[in-house]
Design a protein around this motif. Structure first.
Motif, PDB file in Angstrom:
ATOM      1  N   ARG A  51       0.831  -1.199   0.000  1.00 19.10           N
ATOM      2  CA  ARG A  51       0.000   0.000   0.000  1.00 19.10           C
ATOM      3  C   ARG A  51       0.863   1.245   0.000  1.00 19.10           C
ATOM      4  O   ARG A  51       1.940   1.266   0.567  1.00 19.10           O
ATOM      5  CB  ARG A  51      -0.878   0.035   1.243  1.00 19.10           C
ATOM      6  CG  ARG A  51      -2.000  -0.950   1.206  1.00 19.10           C
ATOM      7  CD  ARG A  51      -3.296  -0.193   1.074  1.00 19.10           C
ATOM      8  NE  ARG A  51      -4.379  -1.139   0.901  1.00 19.10           N
ATOM      9  CZ  ARG A  51      -5.458  -1.139   1.646  1.00 19.10           C
ATOM     10  NH1 ARG A  51      -5.596  -0.270   2.609  1.00 19.10           N
ATOM     11  NH2 ARG A  51      -6.412  -1.999   1.426  1.00 19.10           N
TER      12      ARG A  51
ATOM     13  N   LEU B 129       1.363   5.848   8.415  1.00 19.39           N
ATOM     14  CA  LEU B 129       0.129   5.162   8.020  1.00 19.39           C
ATOM     15  C   LEU B 129       0.344   3.656   7.906  1.00 19.39           C
ATOM     16  O   LEU B 129      -0.493   2.858   8.351  1.00 19.39           O
ATOM     17  CB  LEU B 129      -0.384   5.712   6.685  1.00 19.39           C
ATOM     18  CG  LEU B 129      -0.981   7.109   6.717  1.00 19.39           C
ATOM     19  CD1 LEU B 129      -1.288   7.588   5.312  1.00 19.39           C
ATOM     20  CD2 LEU B 129      -2.242   7.116   7.557  1.00 19.39           C
ATOM     21  N   LEU B 130       1.450   3.268   7.309  1.00 16.47           N
ATOM     22  CA  LEU B 130       1.731   1.839   7.158  1.00 16.47           C
ATOM     23  C   LEU B 130       1.969   1.177   8.507  1.00 16.47           C
ATOM     24  O   LEU B 130       1.495   0.064   8.764  1.00 16.47           O
ATOM     25  CB  LEU B 130       2.948   1.642   6.240  1.00 16.47           C
ATOM     26  CG  LEU B 130       2.767   2.083   4.791  1.00 16.47           C
ATOM     27  CD1 LEU B 130       4.078   1.998   4.044  1.00 16.47           C
ATOM     28  CD2 LEU B 130       1.705   1.262   4.100  1.00 16.47           C
TER      29      LEU B 130
ATOM     30  N   ASP C 140       0.776   2.213  11.381  1.00 18.43           N
ATOM     31  CA  ASP C 140      -0.517   2.176  12.068  1.00 18.43           C
ATOM     32  C   ASP C 140      -1.361   0.992  11.566  1.00 18.43           C
ATOM     33  O   ASP C 140      -2.031   0.323  12.354  1.00 18.43           O
ATOM     34  CB  ASP C 140      -1.257   3.495  11.851  1.00 18.43           C
ATOM     35  CG  ASP C 140      -2.596   3.511  12.554  1.00 18.43           C
ATOM     36  OD1 ASP C 140      -2.611   3.335  13.790  1.00 18.43           O
ATOM     37  OD2 ASP C 140      -3.622   3.678  11.872  1.00 18.43           O
ATOM     38  N   ARG C 141      -1.313   0.742  10.285  1.00 19.13           N
ATOM     39  CA  ARG C 141      -2.052  -0.385   9.700  1.00 19.13           C
ATOM     40  C   ARG C 141      -1.551  -1.708  10.277  1.00 19.13           C
ATOM     41  O   ARG C 141      -2.346  -2.605  10.600  1.00 19.13           O
ATOM     42  CB  ARG C 141      -1.856  -0.344   8.184  1.00 19.13           C
ATOM     43  CG  ARG C 141      -2.561  -1.408   7.430  1.00 19.13           C
ATOM     44  CD  ARG C 141      -2.466  -1.064   5.937  1.00 19.13           C
ATOM     45  NE  ARG C 141      -3.043  -2.138   5.174  1.00 19.13           N
ATOM     46  CZ  ARG C 141      -2.360  -2.941   4.379  1.00 19.13           C
ATOM     47  NH1 ARG C 141      -1.074  -2.780   4.224  1.00 19.13           N
ATOM     48  NH2 ARG C 141      -2.952  -3.900   3.721  1.00 19.13           N
ATOM     49  N   ARG C 142      -0.265  -1.835  10.436  1.00 19.50           N
ATOM     50  CA  ARG C 142       0.300  -3.051  11.006  1.00 19.50           C
ATOM     51  C   ARG C 142      -0.145  -3.234  12.457  1.00 19.50           C
ATOM     52  O   ARG C 142      -0.491  -4.337  12.880  1.00 19.50           O
ATOM     53  CB  ARG C 142       1.825  -3.008  10.921  1.00 19.50           C
ATOM     54  CG  ARG C 142       2.333  -3.060   9.503  1.00 19.50           C
ATOM     55  CD  ARG C 142       3.816  -2.833   9.421  1.00 19.50           C
ATOM     56  NE  ARG C 142       4.229  -2.839   8.021  1.00 19.50           N
ATOM     57  CZ  ARG C 142       5.460  -2.610   7.624  1.00 19.50           C
ATOM     58  NH1 ARG C 142       6.410  -2.374   8.502  1.00 19.50           N
ATOM     59  NH2 ARG C 142       5.753  -2.623   6.333  1.00 19.50           N
TER      60      ARG C 142
ATOM     61  N   ARG D  24      -2.890  -2.018  13.833  1.00 21.29           N
ATOM     62  CA  ARG D  24      -4.311  -2.366  13.846  1.00 21.29           C
ATOM     63  C   ARG D  24      -4.498  -3.850  13.541  1.00 21.29           C
ATOM     64  O   ARG D  24      -5.326  -4.525  14.167  1.00 21.29           O
ATOM     65  CB  ARG D  24      -5.086  -1.529  12.828  1.00 21.29           C
ATOM     66  CG  ARG D  24      -5.362  -0.120  13.299  1.00 21.29           C
ATOM     67  CD  ARG D  24      -6.254   0.663  12.352  1.00 21.29           C
ATOM     68  NE  ARG D  24      -5.552   0.950  11.100  1.00 21.29           N
ATOM     69  CZ  ARG D  24      -5.983   0.612   9.902  1.00 21.29           C
ATOM     70  NH1 ARG D  24      -7.117  -0.021   9.746  1.00 21.29           N
ATOM     71  NH2 ARG D  24      -5.280   0.911   8.823  1.00 21.29           N
ATOM     72  N   ALA D  25      -3.720  -4.360  12.584  1.00 18.55           N
ATOM     73  CA  ALA D  25      -3.818  -5.777  12.237  1.00 18.55           C
ATOM     74  C   ALA D  25      -3.439  -6.646  13.427  1.00 18.55           C
ATOM     75  O   ALA D  25      -4.124  -7.637  13.734  1.00 18.55           O
ATOM     76  CB  ALA D  25      -2.934  -6.089  11.028  1.00 18.55           C
TER      77      ALA D  25
ATOM     78  N   ILE E  83      -8.215  -5.924   7.107  1.00 16.78           N
ATOM     79  CA  ILE E  83      -7.209  -4.884   6.886  1.00 16.78           C
ATOM     80  C   ILE E  83      -6.983  -4.645   5.388  1.00 16.78           C
ATOM     81  O   ILE E  83      -6.614  -3.567   4.962  1.00 16.78           O
ATOM     82  CB  ILE E  83      -5.876  -5.263   7.584  1.00 16.78           C
ATOM     83  CG1 ILE E  83      -6.069  -5.308   9.092  1.00 16.78           C
ATOM     84  CG2 ILE E  83      -4.755  -4.298   7.240  1.00 16.78           C
ATOM     85  CD1 ILE E  83      -6.370  -3.977   9.727  1.00 16.78           C
TER      86      ILE E  83
ATOM     87  N   CYS F 140      -5.171  -7.098   3.293  1.00 19.32           N
ATOM     88  CA  CYS F 140      -3.858  -7.618   2.918  1.00 19.32           C
ATOM     89  C   CYS F 140      -3.903  -9.137   3.002  1.00 19.32           C
ATOM     90  O   CYS F 140      -4.923  -9.718   3.369  1.00 19.32           O
ATOM     91  CB  CYS F 140      -2.768  -7.070   3.837  1.00 19.32           C
ATOM     92  SG  CYS F 140      -2.938  -7.605   5.539  1.00 19.32           S
TER      93      CYS F 140
END
Length: 168
Positions: free
Chosen positions: A4, A10-11, A13-15, A17-18, A35, A37
């Motif tokens: 992404r 941002l990346l 934060d995404r990790r 959250r996952a 998520i 992915c």
């Protein structure tokens, strides 16, 4: 799925959250679906957290060799190239990759192969161009006069309302 786009925050934060979803009891596949992915990415993030904690989730810079010329040196190179080859001591006004490589070697002490200079120039948004070959005896006014008068007379016209064409 390709990686992404987004800032490192941002990346990261995404990790996080996952992994929070994974800690809540969701399966790898469910977390990946929520998520957006693959489950293998979630598993890789989980393993990275186990090995290095929150530092393991940080986004690292892209791998690869660092550029030989920094931003300031590239700007200086563009200014040197804009002065023209004649200002650098060449006999004609044509930049070649070999000449640019020689200028880089002289000015910055950095050696580039002439094949890689093309890639550098592409990154600097310069495109390869060839000078037009024209005879020294060329008479521009006579050519324009011929185009305006004789060429229109020679060119065969199609029926009314259709574009001009030439017979083969």
């Amino acid at each position: 799925m390709p990686r992404r786009k987004g800032s490192a925050d941002l990346l990261e934060d995404r990790r996080k959250r996952a992994l929070a979803l994974l800690d809540s009891g969701y399966s790898l596949n469910e977390v990946g679906r929520r998520i957006g992915c693959h489950a293998s990415s979630v598993m890789r993030w989980r393993d990275a957290r186990r090995r290095g904690g929150d530092q393991g989730l940080r986004v690292r810079c892209s791998p690869g060799r660092p550029l030989k010329l920094g931003l300031a040196k590239r700007k200086r190179l563009v200014n040197l190239l804009l002065q023209g080859p004649i200002a650098q001591g060449y006999r004609n006004n044509l930049w070649t990759t070999a000449r640019i490589a020689a200028v880089i070697q002289q000015e910055f002490g950095v050696q580039y192969h002439r094949d890689h200079v093309g890639r550098l120039m592409h990154r600097l948004r310069w495109s390869p161009q060839k000078p037009e070959r024209r005879a020294l005896e060329r008479k521009e006014q006579a050519i324009e006069r011929w185009k305006q008068k004789d060429w229109l007379r020679i060119k065969k016209r199609c029926s009314a309302g259709r574009p001009f064409s030439l017979r083969r």
